[in-house]
Scaffold this motif. Structure first.
Motif, mmCIF file in Angstrom:
data_model
loop_
_atom_site.group_PDB
_atom_site.id
_atom_site.type_symbol
_atom_site.label_atom_id
_atom_site.label_comp_id
_atom_site.label_asym_id
_atom_site.label_seq_id
_atom_site.Cartn_x
_atom_site.Cartn_y
_atom_site.Cartn_z
ATOM 1 N N PHE A 1 0.791 -1.217 0.000
ATOM 2 C CA PHE A 1 0.000 0.000 0.000
ATOM 3 C C PHE A 1 0.822 1.265 0.000
ATOM 4 O O PHE A 1 0.276 2.358 0.060
ATOM 5 C CB PHE A 1 -0.929 0.024 1.221
ATOM 6 C CG PHE A 1 -1.928 -1.093 1.241
ATOM 7 C CD1 PHE A 1 -1.762 -2.173 2.090
ATOM 8 C CD2 PHE A 1 -3.027 -1.071 0.410
ATOM 9 C CE1 PHE A 1 -2.670 -3.207 2.108
ATOM 10 C CE2 PHE A 1 -3.947 -2.105 0.419
ATOM 11 C CZ PHE A 1 -3.764 -3.171 1.265
ATOM 12 N N VAL B 1 7.131 0.777 -6.794
ATOM 13 C CA VAL B 1 6.790 2.010 -6.097
ATOM 14 C C VAL B 1 5.270 2.098 -6.109
ATOM 15 O O VAL B 1 4.641 1.960 -7.153
ATOM 16 C CB VAL B 1 7.399 3.240 -6.802
ATOM 17 C CG1 VAL B 1 6.891 4.513 -6.168
ATOM 18 C CG2 VAL B 1 8.906 3.187 -6.731
ATOM 19 N N ILE B 2 4.691 2.287 -4.930
ATOM 20 C CA ILE B 2 3.222 2.258 -4.834
ATOM 21 C C ILE B 2 2.735 3.658 -4.524
ATOM 22 O O ILE B 2 3.171 4.274 -3.551
ATOM 23 C CB ILE B 2 2.779 1.286 -3.738
ATOM 24 C CG1 ILE B 2 3.328 -0.089 -4.073
ATOM 25 C CG2 ILE B 2 1.259 1.274 -3.638
ATOM 26 C CD1 ILE B 2 2.849 -1.172 -3.188
ATOM 27 N N LEU C 1 -2.676 3.088 -7.164
ATOM 28 C CA LEU C 1 -3.879 2.533 -6.543
ATOM 29 C C LEU C 1 -4.898 3.634 -6.323
ATOM 30 O O LEU C 1 -4.553 4.810 -6.208
ATOM 31 C CB LEU C 1 -3.539 1.908 -5.197
ATOM 32 C CG LEU C 1 -2.446 0.848 -5.162
ATOM 33 C CD1 LEU C 1 -2.152 0.495 -3.725
ATOM 34 C CD2 LEU C 1 -2.877 -0.379 -5.926
ATOM 35 N N ILE D 1 -7.973 5.154 -3.813
ATOM 36 C CA ILE D 1 -8.097 5.266 -2.362
ATOM 37 C C ILE D 1 -8.857 4.082 -1.777
ATOM 38 O O ILE D 1 -8.740 3.738 -0.615
ATOM 39 C CB ILE D 1 -8.774 6.606 -1.989
ATOM 40 C CG1 ILE D 1 -8.631 6.877 -0.492
ATOM 41 C CG2 ILE D 1 -10.244 6.615 -2.373
ATOM 42 C CD1 ILE D 1 -7.240 7.227 -0.064
ATOM 43 N N TYR E 1 -0.727 6.674 -5.193
ATOM 44 C CA TYR E 1 -2.174 6.804 -5.288
ATOM 45 C C TYR E 1 -2.550 7.837 -6.324
ATOM 46 O O TYR E 1 -1.771 8.709 -6.664
ATOM 47 C CB TYR E 1 -2.762 7.177 -3.916
ATOM 48 C CG TYR E 1 -2.606 6.058 -2.937
ATOM 49 C CD1 TYR E 1 -1.461 5.957 -2.159
ATOM 50 C CD2 TYR E 1 -3.573 5.069 -2.829
ATOM 51 C CE1 TYR E 1 -1.300 4.906 -1.296
ATOM 52 C CE2 TYR E 1 -3.416 4.022 -1.966
ATOM 53 C CZ TYR E 1 -2.287 3.936 -1.197
ATOM 54 O OH TYR E 1 -2.123 2.890 -0.343
ATOM 55 N N ASP F 1 -1.806 11.743 -6.496
ATOM 56 C CA ASP F 1 -0.640 11.954 -5.644
ATOM 57 C C ASP F 1 0.580 12.138 -6.546
ATOM 58 O O ASP F 1 0.458 12.188 -7.767
ATOM 59 C CB ASP F 1 -0.472 10.737 -4.726
ATOM 60 C CG ASP F 1 0.439 11.035 -3.566
ATOM 61 O OD1 ASP F 1 0.806 10.083 -2.847
ATOM 62 O OD2 ASP F 1 0.787 12.216 -3.364
ATOM 63 N N THR F 2 1.768 12.223 -5.951
ATOM 64 C CA THR F 2 3.007 12.339 -6.714
ATOM 65 C C THR F 2 3.797 11.050 -6.570
ATOM 66 O O THR F 2 3.843 10.468 -5.495
ATOM 67 C CB THR F 2 3.866 13.499 -6.162
ATOM 68 O OG1 THR F 2 3.056 14.656 -6.063
ATOM 69 C CG2 THR F 2 5.042 13.779 -7.062
ATOM 70 N N ALA G 1 -8.326 1.013 -2.259
ATOM 71 C CA ALA G 1 -7.492 -0.157 -1.955
ATOM 72 C C ALA G 1 -7.149 -0.280 -0.472
ATOM 73 O O ALA G 1 -7.388 -1.322 0.122
ATOM 74 C CB ALA G 1 -6.233 -0.130 -2.817
ATOM 75 N N PRO G 2 -6.599 0.772 0.164
ATOM 76 C CA PRO G 2 -6.349 0.616 1.594
ATOM 77 C C PRO G 2 -7.600 0.801 2.434
ATOM 78 O O PRO G 2 -7.635 0.437 3.606
ATOM 79 C CB PRO G 2 -5.332 1.718 1.907
ATOM 80 C CG PRO G 2 -5.595 2.759 0.899
ATOM 81 C CD PRO G 2 -6.096 2.078 -0.322
ATOM 82 N N ILE H 1 -3.969 2.361 7.447
ATOM 83 C CA ILE H 1 -4.324 1.091 8.085
ATOM 84 C C ILE H 1 -3.750 1.009 9.496
ATOM 85 O O ILE H 1 -4.397 0.500 10.414
ATOM 86 C CB ILE H 1 -3.840 -0.076 7.211
ATOM 87 C CG1 ILE H 1 -4.554 0.006 5.861
ATOM 88 C CG2 ILE H 1 -4.094 -1.401 7.873
ATOM 89 C CD1 ILE H 1 -4.107 -1.027 4.878
#
Lengths: 506, 264
Positions: free
Chosen positions: A170, B128-129, B216, B218, B131, B134-135, B220-221, A178
């Motif tokens: 994540f 690299v994850i 991803l 928002i 959202y 975002d940057t 997802a988490p 979380i």
């Protein structure tokens, strides 16, 4: 250890107490392990905001400083509201802090959300959890303390891989979100802290009915009941007399945070010894992995050393609790504590001799053992010295004093490493400081035990003479003992009774 | 692994093509038991390299025959001093890089190998994850400063170079220091997800490193988040209900005892 008088509510030493221990386990675990577990995210945050590593490391420092520095505030709140609401509010605060951290757009906002807010929430978790164990346990208190403190290594071992998993799936923002939810579990732990004891039960309704004066009287009564015979009774009597002249700010603070502890001999000994000890307590953990890499060990084996430390620590804490509870050690628990500190120091002094990986593994195991022993008894010894009632204030004052040395320890160690280019001076410094602290505590507690024994003897003889005075008054003059001796000891007793009459009169 | 090669001011024993950088490396044979008879030397720019194999005087091998080889090719211009044999190489392009070995033949045969390579490029991780909206920040770094860094995006089978100057509000390439480059992608969308790579251009060749970018939403988490919050609420209600229940039970048993006393 101070004796609890007959009128005090007897701690259950079991039953719901074990649920409380579980709650404290979770709460203390989060408070100690969470700041350490955040280190996994720092590199990513550093890249994201384009700052240097030290600026990101400040997040950890601010968090640690707030958790320890807010100790007195935590104590005041517990004295006022009890453990349960404080822990639940702390859990909520932690959750809110981390959730808002997920949406931060600058490093400064992270300092506030993660550093201050979550740090403060963890402070509100740590102290009350330790305090409530003192309320639920007396005979089995060392075991309860040992079990609760075992939460720290267990949580660390759980959080480290969990954080890595969250980060891989994540990123740091999702992980913070979380983790915020996970921290809300501290509220659940807090919900388990059912209020207990005639002290709190009888005080609460009277606060609403009769107001603050009755509250003061109850607190002073309970303090006299549950506690060390020397300082408290006289203190509270003078307080009641001064009440006539009007309260000022200091008096109010004293009501919620017992500053008279600074006159308590045992408390001062503990304070000085612990403040000294913390200078060398955490630095070796911080530098163990870098030192291992410096001697040529690869990264995974170096990380494994820390795992060994955590596992031994996990087992050592409850085991120490059980040993400390045994009838041979419990009366002399302060010696056991001083011994474990000195043992810890000796480990560090011997560390530079370990050159191979096996040597370091042995060092890590012994360090884990010593670390666990000290941590398990950290709060138990303080409770033993000041008693459960004053422990609330004591723990707050101790943590804020320790705050400085805890923050100074690793940077001083780092400075030593940078100046000499060799890790061994850091180990020597930590070892020397801890051996010194251990010896200091040993000697001073020997003195303290002797003084306590002497005072106990004096108190017993006073009680006997009070009884003998009564029988004398009842059974008239068939008393052929040393009247002079009895008389001289009656003088201070009569003075006390006189003051009591004054008090009842107002 | 890489060793500390000495960069000396020593004048080469033969003519050198340039007065540029000079690297010298020596392996002692047969060496300590267990010590690998290999060494990796990283070269960023055109360098004159002198490789030597030195025979330990305690070794049983006396007066061996020494050959220097690159792969199957034998190198002729070798020089010898009392107990060491060396070759001097002008590394001017990538074809000159590779593995060079000295082989000492006597009663036994021992050899040592030098690996000449371009420097390594490291990143922060394979993924690299980030959202949406975002940057994204992707990093590549190298110990030796390359002449240039370029970023590419792999779309389908094509490699598209990222031109930060033309799309300044979307891409930002920051050269934080000589050896570090950073690609920042602003205002992310799902289309930005995929494989990117940075390429370091050295005088002696190019090195690339791939990084996968995941974008991803928002949601997802949010799912695990809500699951944990639900768990917290369930536990809280259970604890509160249990406490209310046990208090009522206490009251009832208390009343029962009272009634019994009254009856007495």
């Amino acid at each position: 250890p101070p004796a609890s008088a007959g009128r005090a509510p007897v701690p259950p030493d079991g039953g719901w107490g074990w649920m409380v221990v579980f709650g404290a386990f979770v709460s203390i675990g989060f408070a100690y392990a969470f700041p350490k577990g955040l280190a996994i995210f720092f590199k990513e945050i550093q890249d994201f905001f384009g700052t240097s590593y030290s600026e990101v490391a400040w997040i950890s420092s601010i968090m640690l400083a707030t958790t320890y520095g807010a100790g007195p505030i935590s104590s005041i709140l517990v004295n006022r509201y009890g453990s349960r609401p404080v822990v639940m509010f702390g859990g909520l605060l932690c959750g809110v802090g981390m959730i808002s951290a997920a949406f931060c757009t600058s490093i400064l906002q992270l300092y506030i959300c993660v550093g201050f807010i979550t740090g403060f929430g963890l402070a509100l978790n740590l102290q009350p959890s330790v305090i409530i164990i003192g309320k639920y346990f007396l005979k089995r208190r060392p075991i309860a303390n040992g079990l609760a403190m075992a939460g720290s290594p267990v949580m660390l071992c759980t959080l480290a891989p969990l954080n890595q998993f969250l980060f891989d799936n994540f990123g740091w923002r999702g992980s913070f979100l979380i983790l915020g939810a996970i921290l809300l579990n501290c509220c659940v732990a807090g919900a388990l802290f059912r209020p207990i004891g005639a002290a709190t039960a009888s005080v609460k309704p009277q606060v609403t009915e009769e107001g603050k004066d009755a509250l003061k009287e109850k607190i002073s009564e309970d303090a006299m009941e549950m506690n060390s015979p020397t300082n408290v009774p006289m203190e509270n009597k003078t307080e009641e007399e001064e009440e006539e002249e009007g309260k000022d700010c200091c008096e109010k603070v004293n009501q919620y945070l017992d500053l008279s502890l600074f006159k308590h001999r045992g408390f001062l000994i503990y304070l000085v010894g612990n403040v000294l000890m913390f200078l060398g307590f955490f630095a070796p953990i911080v530098f163990l992995a870098p030192y291992a890499k410096h001697t040529g060990i690869d990264e995974y084996s170096a990380a494994f050393l820390l795992s060994i430390l955590a596992i031994v620590d996990m087992v050592a804490r409850p085991a120490t609790g059980i040993i400390a509870n045994s009838k041979w050690v419990r009366p002399r628990i302060q010696y056991f504590f001083s011994f474990s500190i000195a043992f810890n120091g000796t480990c560090h002094l011997l560390c530079p001799l370990a050159s191979s990986y096996t040597g370091l593994v042995v060092y890590s195991s012994f360090y884990g053992l010593a670390f666990g022993m000290v941590c398990a008894m950290l709060f138990e010894t303080l409770m033993d010295l000041v008693g459960a009632a004053r422990f609330t204030s004591a723990v707050g004052l101790v943590t804020i004093a320790e705050c400085c040395t805890i923050l100074l320890g690793p940077p001083i160690g780092g400075k030593l490493i940078d100046t000499f280019g060799d890790y061994k001076y850091m180990f020597i410094k930590c070892g020397a400081v801890m051996v010194l602290a251990g010896t200091f505590l040993f000697i001073m507690n020997y003195y303290n035990y002797r003084m306590l024994a002497k005072e106990e003897k004096e108190r017993k003889t006073k009680e006997e003479d009070l009884k003998s005075v009564r029988t004398e008054n009842e059974g008239r003059n068939n008393w052929n003992k040393d009247t002079t001796q009895v008389g001289s000891e009656l003088e201070p007793l009569r003075e006390e009774q006189g003051v009591k009459k004054e008090m009842n009169g107002t | 692994g890489t060793d500390a090669t000495t960069q000396g001011l020593k004048q080469p024993s033969k003519e050198s093509l340039s007065n540029g950088p000079f690297v010298q490396s020596e392996i002692l044979l047969p060496g300590a038991s267990g010590a690998p008879l290999e060494r990796t030397i990283t070269l960023a720019n055109a360098t004159t390299v002198e490789l030597s194999c030195k025979l330990d005087t305690n070794s049983p091998l006396k007066n061996p025959q020494v050959t220097w080889k690159k792969g199957n090719e034998t190198i002729s211009h070798t020089s010898k001093t009392e107990n060491s044999w060396s070759i001097q190489l002008e590394i001017v392009d990538s074809s000159k890089l590779g593995s060079y070995s000295c082989i000492l033949k006597g009663e036994e045969e021992i050899s040592a190998t030098f690996h000449l390579q371009v420097p390594d490029v490291e990143g922060r991780g394979r993924h690299v994850i980030t959202y949406e909206r975002d940057t994204a920040v992707m990093l590549c770094k190298s110990d030796s400063a390359p002449m240039a860094w370029t970023w590419y995006m792999i779309s389908g089978s094509k490699q598209i170079a990222i031109n930060a100057s033309s799309k300044g509000d979307k891409y930002l390439i920051v050269r934080q220091s000589a050896g570090v480059t950073q690609l920042r992608i602003l205002k992310l969308t799902k289309e930005d997800a995929g494989v990117y790579f940075c390429q370091a251009t050295f005088e002696l060749g190019k090195v690339k490193l791939e990084v996968e970018l995941k974008v991803l939403s928002i949601m997802a988490p949010l799912k695990p988040f809500l699951a944990v919050v639900a768990e917290v609420l369930i536990l809280l209600t259970t604890i509160v209900l249990y406490e209310v229940y046990s208090k009522r039970k206490e009251k009832r048993t208390g009343e029962k005892a009272f009634d019994q006393i009254e009856q007495l």
